[in-house]
Design a protein around this motif. Structure first.
Motif, PDB file in Angstrom:
ATOM      1  N   THR A  69      -2.139   0.010   8.374  1.00 53.34           N
ATOM      2  CA  THR A  69      -2.758  -0.156   7.053  1.00 53.34           C
ATOM      3  C   THR A  69      -3.293   1.174   6.538  1.00 53.34           C
ATOM      4  O   THR A  69      -3.152   1.497   5.353  1.00 53.34           O
ATOM      5  CB  THR A  69      -3.878  -1.210   7.114  1.00 53.34           C
ATOM      6  N   TRP A  70      -3.897   1.965   7.407  1.00 55.92           N
ATOM      7  CA  TRP A  70      -4.383   3.289   7.012  1.00 55.92           C
ATOM      8  C   TRP A  70      -3.226   4.092   6.418  1.00 55.92           C
ATOM      9  O   TRP A  70      -3.388   4.760   5.392  1.00 55.92           O
ATOM     10  CB  TRP A  70      -4.985   4.029   8.213  1.00 55.92           C
ATOM     11  N   HIS A  71      -2.044   3.999   7.038  1.00 55.72           N
ATOM     12  CA  HIS A  71      -0.884   4.739   6.537  1.00 55.72           C
ATOM     13  C   HIS A  71      -0.445   4.264   5.149  1.00 55.72           C
ATOM     14  O   HIS A  71       0.007   5.080   4.334  1.00 55.72           O
ATOM     15  CB  HIS A  71       0.274   4.673   7.535  1.00 55.72           C
ATOM     16  N   ASN A  76      -0.203   6.097  -0.433  1.00 52.89           N
ATOM     17  CA  ASN A  76      -0.551   6.003  -1.849  1.00 52.89           C
ATOM     18  C   ASN A  76      -1.253   7.295  -2.293  1.00 52.89           C
ATOM     19  O   ASN A  76      -0.894   7.901  -3.305  1.00 52.89           O
ATOM     20  CB  ASN A  76      -1.449   4.790  -2.067  1.00 52.89           C
ATOM     21  N   GLU A  77      -2.244   7.721  -1.527  1.00 50.98           N
ATOM     22  CA  GLU A  77      -2.968   8.952  -1.852  1.00 50.98           C
ATOM     23  C   GLU A  77      -2.021  10.152  -1.896  1.00 50.98           C
ATOM     24  O   GLU A  77      -2.087  10.977  -2.815  1.00 50.98           O
ATOM     25  CB  GLU A  77      -4.069   9.204  -0.812  1.00 50.98           C
ATOM     26  N   THR A  78      -1.149  10.255  -0.913  1.00 49.10           N
ATOM     27  CA  THR A  78      -0.225  11.378  -0.820  1.00 49.10           C
ATOM     28  C   THR A  78       0.705  11.431  -2.028  1.00 49.10           C
ATOM     29  O   THR A  78       0.935  12.505  -2.600  1.00 49.10           O
ATOM     30  CB  THR A  78       0.592  11.277   0.485  1.00 49.10           C
ATOM     31  N   LEU A  79       1.220  10.285  -2.426  1.00 47.40           N
ATOM     32  CA  LEU A  79       2.102  10.256  -3.598  1.00 47.40           C
ATOM     33  C   LEU A  79       1.360  10.699  -4.856  1.00 47.40           C
ATOM     34  O   LEU A  79       1.896  11.467  -5.665  1.00 47.40           O
ATOM     35  CB  LEU A  79       2.692   8.851  -3.780  1.00 47.40           C
ATOM     36  N   GLN A  87       2.999   2.905 -10.056  1.00 48.43           N
ATOM     37  CA  GLN A  87       2.007   1.893  -9.682  1.00 48.43           C
ATOM     38  C   GLN A  87       2.284   1.440  -8.245  1.00 48.43           C
ATOM     39  O   GLN A  87       3.385   1.011  -7.938  1.00 48.43           O
ATOM     40  CB  GLN A  87       2.099   0.709 -10.639  1.00 48.43           C
ATOM     41  N   PHE A  88       1.296   1.549  -7.369  1.00 52.36           N
ATOM     42  CA  PHE A  88       1.407   1.147  -5.971  1.00 52.36           C
ATOM     43  C   PHE A  88       0.389   0.027  -5.758  1.00 52.36           C
ATOM     44  O   PHE A  88      -0.796   0.221  -5.944  1.00 52.36           O
ATOM     45  CB  PHE A  88       1.077   2.345  -5.081  1.00 52.36           C
ATOM     46  N   ARG A  89       0.874  -1.137  -5.375  1.00 60.33           N
ATOM     47  CA  ARG A  89      -0.010  -2.281  -5.136  1.00 60.33           C
ATOM     48  C   ARG A  89       0.075  -2.680  -3.669  1.00 60.33           C
ATOM     49  O   ARG A  89       1.168  -2.779  -3.122  1.00 60.33           O
ATOM     50  CB  ARG A  89       0.381  -3.456  -6.014  1.00 60.33           C
ATOM     51  N   ILE A  90      -1.092  -2.926  -3.073  1.00 63.88           N
ATOM     52  CA  ILE A  90      -1.173  -3.372  -1.683  1.00 63.88           C
ATOM     53  C   ILE A  90      -1.871  -4.731  -1.681  1.00 63.88           C
ATOM     54  O   ILE A  90      -2.952  -4.878  -2.255  1.00 63.88           O
ATOM     55  CB  ILE A  90      -1.962  -2.374  -0.812  1.00 63.88           C
ATOM     56  N   ALA A  91      -1.240  -5.708  -1.037  1.00 60.57           N
ATOM     57  CA  ALA A  91      -1.823  -7.051  -0.930  1.00 60.57           C
ATOM     58  C   ALA A  91      -1.638  -7.542   0.502  1.00 60.57           C
ATOM     59  O   ALA A  91      -0.617  -7.278   1.125  1.00 60.57           O
ATOM     60  CB  ALA A  91      -1.131  -8.009  -1.897  1.00 60.57           C
ATOM     61  N   THR A  92      -2.616  -8.255   1.001  1.00 60.95           N
ATOM     62  CA  THR A  92      -2.478  -8.847   2.324  1.00 60.95           C
ATOM     63  C   THR A  92      -1.681 -10.137   2.210  1.00 60.95           C
ATOM     64  O   THR A  92      -1.517 -10.696   1.116  1.00 60.95           O
ATOM     65  CB  THR A  92      -3.851  -9.169   2.946  1.00 60.95           C
ATOM     66  N   THR A  93      -1.210 -10.606   3.345  1.00 62.64           N
ATOM     67  CA  THR A  93      -0.518 -11.896   3.355  1.00 62.64           C
ATOM     68  C   THR A  93      -1.443 -12.981   2.825  1.00 62.64           C
ATOM     69  O   THR A  93      -1.008 -13.892   2.109  1.00 62.64           O
ATOM     70  CB  THR A  93      -0.037 -12.238   4.781  1.00 62.64           C
ATOM     71  N   ASP A 116       5.902  -0.264  -9.016  1.00 62.58           N
ATOM     72  CA  ASP A 116       6.892   0.674  -8.488  1.00 62.58           C
ATOM     73  C   ASP A 116       7.001   0.533  -6.973  1.00 62.58           C
ATOM     74  O   ASP A 116       8.094   0.544  -6.417  1.00 62.58           O
ATOM     75  CB  ASP A 116       6.527   2.112  -8.867  1.00 62.58           C
ATOM     76  N   LEU A 117       5.844   0.441  -6.325  1.00 65.98           N
ATOM     77  CA  LEU A 117       5.785   0.197  -4.884  1.00 65.98           C
ATOM     78  C   LEU A 117       4.848  -0.972  -4.636  1.00 65.98           C
ATOM     79  O   LEU A 117       3.766  -1.047  -5.215  1.00 65.98           O
ATOM     80  CB  LEU A 117       5.271   1.426  -4.127  1.00 65.98           C
ATOM     81  N   TYR A 118       5.266  -1.883  -3.766  1.00 70.37           N
ATOM     82  CA  TYR A 118       4.460  -3.044  -3.413  1.00 70.37           C
ATOM     83  C   TYR A 118       4.448  -3.158  -1.895  1.00 70.37           C
ATOM     84  O   TYR A 118       5.503  -3.131  -1.259  1.00 70.37           O
ATOM     85  CB  TYR A 118       5.035  -4.311  -4.045  1.00 70.37           C
ATOM     86  N   ALA A 119       3.256  -3.276  -1.340  1.00 71.58           N
ATOM     87  CA  ALA A 119       3.106  -3.395   0.109  1.00 71.58           C
ATOM     88  C   ALA A 119       2.447  -4.717   0.462  1.00 71.58           C
ATOM     89  O   ALA A 119       1.455  -5.113  -0.141  1.00 71.58           O
ATOM     90  CB  ALA A 119       2.256  -2.244   0.645  1.00 71.58           C
TER      91      ALA A 119
END
Length: 193
Positions: A69-71, A76-79, A87-93, A116-119
């Motif tokens: 998860t840290w990665h 996201n920060e690196t990009l 747009q980078f979205r992170i969602a848990t199950t 654009d990116l979804y995790a």
């Protein structure tokens, strides 16, 4: 305005835009994932390929507490630091489960589908019912059709991911995907002495 002046102004404006986006990102990033560090080489290589136009997904698999998860947050920060404006979205199950329970949160599902990116973080950490698995499968399918990578962080093995998502979604998320295997001890064990 000379070409040199224009180029300097443009570079300054771009730097300000990156700084603004970075500040907004850092303000919303959970404190638990703010620890400094560098991306692993394989994750950095995936980012380079993505910025060069590669559309393969990224699957982070491994034991609990091995920085998956840290990665995601560091990626996201690196990009953003590299000037990416997507747009980078992170969602848990669990977030997906809540969004797909009745009443269905179509706005949230659309935002994830169109990002654009979804995790999906912690796939397999909670039981996934057929309804949620279908929603994830449809998200993966729509994103694959539009050449938008889906990222997954999970404690599951690749065959177990196939069991959760089904053959169709697993095939599509695996199309050109990078699989990064995380190993080692749980970094959180013993951290509350």
């Amino acid at each position: 305005m000379t070409t040199t002046d224009h180029d300097a102004w443009l570079a300054e404006a771009q730097a300000e835009a990156v700084a603004f986006r970075l500040e907004a990102f850092l303000d919303r990033r959970p404190a638990a994932f703010a620890e400094p560090g560098e991306l692993r080489h394989d994750i950095r290589a995936w980012a380079d390929n993505y910025l060069a136009g590669h559309h393969g997904s990224l699957i982070l698999t491994g034991e609990i507490g091995t920085t998956k998860t840290w990665h995601l947050w560091k990626l996201n920060e690196t990009l953003i630091r590299r000037g990416w404006r997507g747009q980078f979205r992170i969602a848990t199950t669990y977030d997906v489960k809540v969004a797909t329970d009745r009443p269905v949160d179509h706005e949230r599902l659309t935002a994830w589908r169109d990002a654009d990116l979804y995790a999906i973080d912690d796939l397999g950490a909670r039981a996934v019912n057929d309804w949620t698995a279908d929603a994830i499968s449809e998200l993966v399918d729509a994103r694959w059709q539009n050449r938008q990578p889906t990222l997954i962080a999970t404690n599951l093995t690749v065959p177990e991911i196939r069991n959760v998502l089904g053959d169709r979604a697993a095939s599509r998320i695996g199309d050109g995907a990078t699989i990064a295997r995380f190993t080692g001890a749980d970094r959180r064990k013993g951290s509350t002495k």
